[in-house]
Design a protein around this motif. Structure first.
Motif, mmCIF file in Angstrom:
data_model
loop_
_atom_site.group_PDB
_atom_site.id
_atom_site.type_symbol
_atom_site.label_atom_id
_atom_site.label_comp_id
_atom_site.label_asym_id
_atom_site.label_seq_id
_atom_site.Cartn_x
_atom_site.Cartn_y
_atom_site.Cartn_z
ATOM 1 N N ARG A 150 0.833 -1.211 0.000
ATOM 2 C CA ARG A 150 0.000 0.000 0.000
ATOM 3 C C ARG A 150 0.865 1.257 0.000
ATOM 4 N NH1 ARG A 150 -1.511 3.398 3.980
ATOM 5 N NH2 ARG A 150 -3.520 4.502 3.749
ATOM 6 N N ALA A 151 1.911 1.263 0.823
ATOM 7 C CA ALA A 151 2.764 2.454 0.915
ATOM 8 C C ALA A 151 3.492 2.722 -0.396
ATOM 9 C CB ALA A 151 3.774 2.285 2.058
ATOM 10 N N VAL A 152 3.975 1.676 -1.065
ATOM 11 C CA VAL A 152 4.677 1.869 -2.337
ATOM 12 C C VAL A 152 3.727 2.423 -3.389
ATOM 13 C CG1 VAL A 152 5.810 0.674 -4.254
ATOM 14 C CG2 VAL A 152 6.484 0.176 -1.894
ATOM 15 N N ILE A 153 2.534 1.875 -3.486
ATOM 16 C CA ILE A 153 1.580 2.357 -4.494
ATOM 17 C C ILE A 153 1.206 3.810 -4.223
ATOM 18 C CG2 ILE A 153 -0.718 2.038 -5.482
ATOM 19 C CD1 ILE A 153 -0.427 -0.963 -4.733
ATOM 20 N N LEU A 154 0.930 4.143 -2.967
ATOM 21 C CA LEU A 154 0.590 5.524 -2.638
ATOM 22 C C LEU A 154 1.751 6.463 -2.954
ATOM 23 C CD1 LEU A 154 -1.368 5.150 0.721
ATOM 24 C CD2 LEU A 154 -2.291 5.812 -1.513
ATOM 25 N N TYR A 155 2.967 6.024 -2.681
ATOM 26 C CA TYR A 155 4.143 6.846 -2.972
ATOM 27 C C TYR A 155 4.192 7.157 -4.466
ATOM 28 C CZ TYR A 155 9.015 8.412 -2.384
ATOM 29 O OH TYR A 155 10.173 9.155 -2.341
ATOM 30 N N VAL A 156 4.001 6.133 -5.307
ATOM 31 C CA VAL A 156 4.026 6.349 -6.759
ATOM 32 C C VAL A 156 2.894 7.264 -7.179
ATOM 33 C CG1 VAL A 156 3.779 5.232 -9.010
ATOM 34 C CG2 VAL A 156 5.129 4.125 -7.212
ATOM 35 N N ARG A 157 1.701 6.974 -6.726
ATOM 36 C CA ARG A 157 0.544 7.768 -7.153
ATOM 37 C C ARG A 157 0.672 9.220 -6.743
ATOM 38 N NH1 ARG A 157 -4.622 3.730 -5.796
ATOM 39 N NH2 ARG A 157 -4.301 2.295 -7.572
ATOM 40 N N GLN A 158 1.057 9.463 -5.503
ATOM 41 C CA GLN A 158 1.175 10.850 -5.046
ATOM 42 C C GLN A 158 2.268 11.586 -5.800
ATOM 43 O OE1 GLN A 158 1.542 10.956 -0.757
ATOM 44 N NE2 GLN A 158 -0.427 9.917 -0.448
ATOM 45 N N LEU A 159 3.402 10.938 -6.002
ATOM 46 C CA LEU A 159 4.516 11.591 -6.660
ATOM 47 C C LEU A 159 4.183 11.926 -8.111
ATOM 48 C CD1 LEU A 159 7.418 12.590 -6.333
ATOM 49 C CD2 LEU A 159 8.201 10.295 -6.917
ATOM 50 N N LEU A 160 3.528 11.008 -8.822
ATOM 51 C CA LEU A 160 3.262 11.218 -10.238
ATOM 52 C C LEU A 160 1.981 12.001 -10.500
ATOM 53 C CD1 LEU A 160 4.428 7.852 -11.831
ATOM 54 C CD2 LEU A 160 5.722 9.945 -11.393
ATOM 55 N N GLN A 161 1.022 11.930 -9.588
ATOM 56 C CA GLN A 161 -0.211 12.681 -9.787
ATOM 57 C C GLN A 161 -0.132 14.098 -9.225
ATOM 58 O OE1 GLN A 161 -3.438 10.415 -8.065
ATOM 59 N NE2 GLN A 161 -3.090 8.644 -9.382
ATOM 60 N N ASN A 162 0.505 14.244 -8.072
ATOM 61 C CA ASN A 162 0.491 15.519 -7.352
ATOM 62 C C ASN A 162 1.851 16.191 -7.260
ATOM 63 O OD1 ASN A 162 -2.234 14.891 -6.788
ATOM 64 N ND2 ASN A 162 -1.640 13.787 -4.933
ATOM 65 N N ASN A 163 2.903 15.505 -7.717
ATOM 66 C CA ASN A 163 4.273 16.037 -7.647
ATOM 67 C C ASN A 163 4.740 16.280 -6.213
ATOM 68 O OD1 ASN A 163 4.553 16.045 -10.491
ATOM 69 N ND2 ASN A 163 3.493 18.024 -10.612
ATOM 70 N N ARG A 164 4.091 15.655 -5.276
ATOM 71 C CA ARG A 164 4.478 15.709 -3.869
ATOM 72 C C ARG A 164 4.158 14.362 -3.241
ATOM 73 N NH1 ARG A 164 6.139 19.667 -5.883
ATOM 74 N NH2 ARG A 164 6.019 21.833 -5.173
ATOM 75 N N VAL A 165 4.805 14.061 -2.131
ATOM 76 C CA VAL A 165 4.482 12.879 -1.338
ATOM 77 C C VAL A 165 4.124 13.351 0.058
ATOM 78 C CG1 VAL A 165 5.319 10.692 -0.410
ATOM 79 C CG2 VAL A 165 6.055 11.426 -2.682
ATOM 80 N N GLU A 166 2.992 12.888 0.553
ATOM 81 C CA GLU A 166 2.555 13.347 1.865
ATOM 82 C C GLU A 166 3.384 12.686 2.963
ATOM 83 O OE1 GLU A 166 0.724 15.977 2.082
ATOM 84 O OE2 GLU A 166 0.722 15.872 -0.108
ATOM 85 N N SER A 167 3.458 13.372 4.089
ATOM 86 C CA SER A 167 4.417 12.988 5.126
ATOM 87 C C SER A 167 4.149 11.602 5.698
ATOM 88 C CB SER A 167 4.417 14.026 6.252
ATOM 89 O OG SER A 167 4.917 15.261 5.780
ATOM 90 N N ASP A 168 2.875 11.218 5.828
ATOM 91 C CA ASP A 168 2.616 9.909 6.426
ATOM 92 C C ASP A 168 3.160 8.785 5.550
ATOM 93 O OD1 ASP A 168 0.716 10.502 4.462
ATOM 94 O OD2 ASP A 168 -0.863 9.318 5.417
ATOM 95 N N VAL A 169 3.035 8.920 4.234
ATOM 96 C CA VAL A 169 3.530 7.896 3.310
ATOM 97 C C VAL A 169 5.056 7.901 3.290
ATOM 98 C CG1 VAL A 169 3.561 7.138 0.903
ATOM 99 C CG2 VAL A 169 1.439 7.980 1.926
ATOM 100 N N PHE A 170 5.652 9.079 3.153
ATOM 101 C CA PHE A 170 7.106 9.175 3.129
ATOM 102 C C PHE A 170 7.701 8.618 4.413
ATOM 103 C CE2 PHE A 170 11.242 11.074 3.609
ATOM 104 C CZ PHE A 170 11.746 11.160 2.316
ATOM 105 N N ASP A 171 7.141 9.029 5.545
ATOM 106 C CA ASP A 171 7.705 8.621 6.836
ATOM 107 C C ASP A 171 7.568 7.113 7.063
ATOM 108 O OD1 ASP A 171 8.320 11.254 7.244
ATOM 109 O OD2 ASP A 171 6.670 11.631 8.649
ATOM 110 N N GLU A 172 6.478 6.526 6.587
ATOM 111 C CA GLU A 172 6.303 5.077 6.741
ATOM 112 C C GLU A 172 7.405 4.317 6.001
ATOM 113 O OE1 GLU A 172 3.083 1.537 5.617
ATOM 114 O OE2 GLU A 172 2.433 3.636 5.634
ATOM 115 N N LEU A 173 7.691 4.738 4.776
ATOM 116 C CA LEU A 173 8.733 4.051 4.009
ATOM 117 C C LEU A 173 10.121 4.343 4.568
ATOM 118 C CD1 LEU A 173 7.309 4.559 0.424
ATOM 119 C CD2 LEU A 173 7.591 2.383 1.615
ATOM 120 N N LEU A 174 10.357 5.570 4.996
ATOM 121 C CA LEU A 174 11.667 5.904 5.562
ATOM 122 C C LEU A 174 11.916 5.121 6.842
ATOM 123 C CD1 LEU A 174 14.207 7.669 5.345
ATOM 124 C CD2 LEU A 174 12.989 9.416 6.685
ATOM 125 N N LYS A 175 10.899 5.002 7.682
ATOM 126 C CA LYS A 175 11.051 4.264 8.940
ATOM 127 C C LYS A 175 11.334 2.787 8.679
ATOM 128 C CE LYS A 175 8.661 3.268 13.310
ATOM 129 N NZ LYS A 175 7.403 3.474 14.099
#
Length: 411
Positions: A150-175
């Protein structure tokens, strides 16, 4: 392996969007149409001085296929360009399930049937489940999927659709991983966005039979928010921040720039990948056939489509210095109508816009760009917008903002 693995080089007509509708005789006929330029698939398709490069690339996977059949129109670029793919597929820190899922999600966002057909089997082989693949293909909600997927898909979608990644998604993958891992995941996404741009612009699609991506409603994207006030991870700016075996890569970055800044402060979290990225950047900056004016216009048009203030601040002044007209810079910045611009500037901007917004390029625009830049020049320009898509992805995901007094790019 890379997207080059799916079938012979064929093309849809009039555009790759034909791969997104239902199958049948009409779609089969469209897939039988050749690509917009002659694909390089045989040794005799390149000049004798490039035979060694051809042999090396062909030996990697038994033949030349996919994006390589187009990029080889620029042999000087093909070598460093291919080395990025080889690193990601052979040495990347990102595990196969997450990497292949990110590639498939990118293919879906960019409506690229070739990459989808190449990588869905690899995703399945890596253990990505059918429910997850179906959710990506149909652009469905990711609720209920395993958290890592789920986190990987959201990361791709947010980055390519909105040109940003929201903090909850980024932080989950970074952690769950570390900065180097996340730099490389972002690079996987940017890389396959760039490959999709080549395949879509030059209308390279898989040979039948192939799974056809269904038409699926795309989520509405709003204005990109401004960058956060500080980068999300520590930027590397000093030599002693890089492990001793990789400090020569730090030196190579600073040699041409004087210091580490921009995307390299993040890319150096993965020095081996950074070196390969740098080699592509060096070719495109100093050896490309694309004229400086068109090069800088391509970069700022990409920065605008990617809502990347850092790239804009770095290259809008460079574009003016390269004799890009003020009217063109303003039209790009404001997403304005292009009718009044000179044809050469108008077509470059329109080419970048169409590829970014619709994942295809209208035939008249492609034809004019080919006449203006030649096949090699157009290949390099398409790779240039893809490369700065990667740069923008790194800067946007890791929230690297320009200096406060830099030229602004508002959402």
């Amino acid at each position: 392996m890379v997207a080059e693995e799916a079938g012979r080089v064929k093309a849809a007509s009039p555009c790759p969007a034909a791969m997104l509708v239902s199958g049948g005789a009409a779609a089969a006929r469209r897939r039988a149409t050749m690509a917009r330029v002659k694909p390089i698939v045989n040794r005799e398709d390149v000049a004798p001085e490039h035979h060694a490069l051809f042999d090396k690339l062909a030996a990697l996977r038994g033949r030349i296929s996919g994006p390589s059949t187009i990029v080889l129109h620029s042999p000087g670029l093909a070598r460093p360009w291919n080395e990025v793919s080889e690193y990601l597929h052979r040495e990347s820190l990102v595990e196969a399930p997450q990497a292949e899922l990110a590639v498939c999600a990118t293919a879906r966002e960019k409506d690229c049937g070739y990459i989808w057909n190449a990588h869905v089997p690899l995703a399945r082989k890596a253990g990505v489940g059918a429910t997850t693949i179906d959710a990506v293909r149909d652009r469905r909600s990711v609720d209920g999927l395993p958290s890592a997927e789920r986190a990987v898909i959201l990361y791709v979608r947010q980055l390519l659709q909105n040109n940003r990644v929201e903090s909850d998604v980024f932080d989950e993958l970074l952690k769950a991983h570390n900065p180097a891992w996340l730099v490389e995941l972002t690079s996987w996404i940017g890389r396959y966005q760039a490959l999709a741009g080549i395949l879509n612009a030059f209308e390279v699609t898989p040979n039948a039979p192939a799974e056809v991506l269904p038409a699926a409603p795309r989520a509405a994207s709003g204005k990109a928010r401004p960058p956060l006030p500080a980068p999300r991870v520590t930027q590397i700016s000093r030599r002693d921040q890089v492990p001793e075996p990789h400090r020569e890569i730090f030196d190579a970055v600073t040699e041409g720039r004087g210091s580490v800044r921009g995307p390299f402060g993040m890319l150096l979290h993965s020095p081996p990948y950074c070196r390969r990225h740098l080699d592509v950047s060096t070719y495109l900056r100093f050896k490309s056939q694309v004229k400086l004016e068109s090069k800088e216009l391509t970069i700022i048009a990409t920065a605008r489509e990617k809502d990347c203030p850092y790239v804009w601040a770095a290259h809008a002044p460079a574009a003016r210095k390269a004799q890009v007209s003020d009217a063109a810079v303003i039209a790009v910045r404001d997403r304005a109508d292009l009718t009044s611009l000179p044809a050469a500037e108008r077509d470059v901007i329109d080419y970048v816009r169409q590829l970014a917004r619709t994942n295809q390029v209208a035939q008249p625009v492609f034809d004019r760009m080919r006449a203006q830049h030649g096949v090699t020049g157009l290949v390099e320009l398409t790779c240039l917008t893809g490369h700065y898509g990667i740069v923008s992805a790194i800067l946007n995901a890791f929230e690297v903002a320009p200096a406060p007094d830099a030229e602004r790019l508002d959402p």
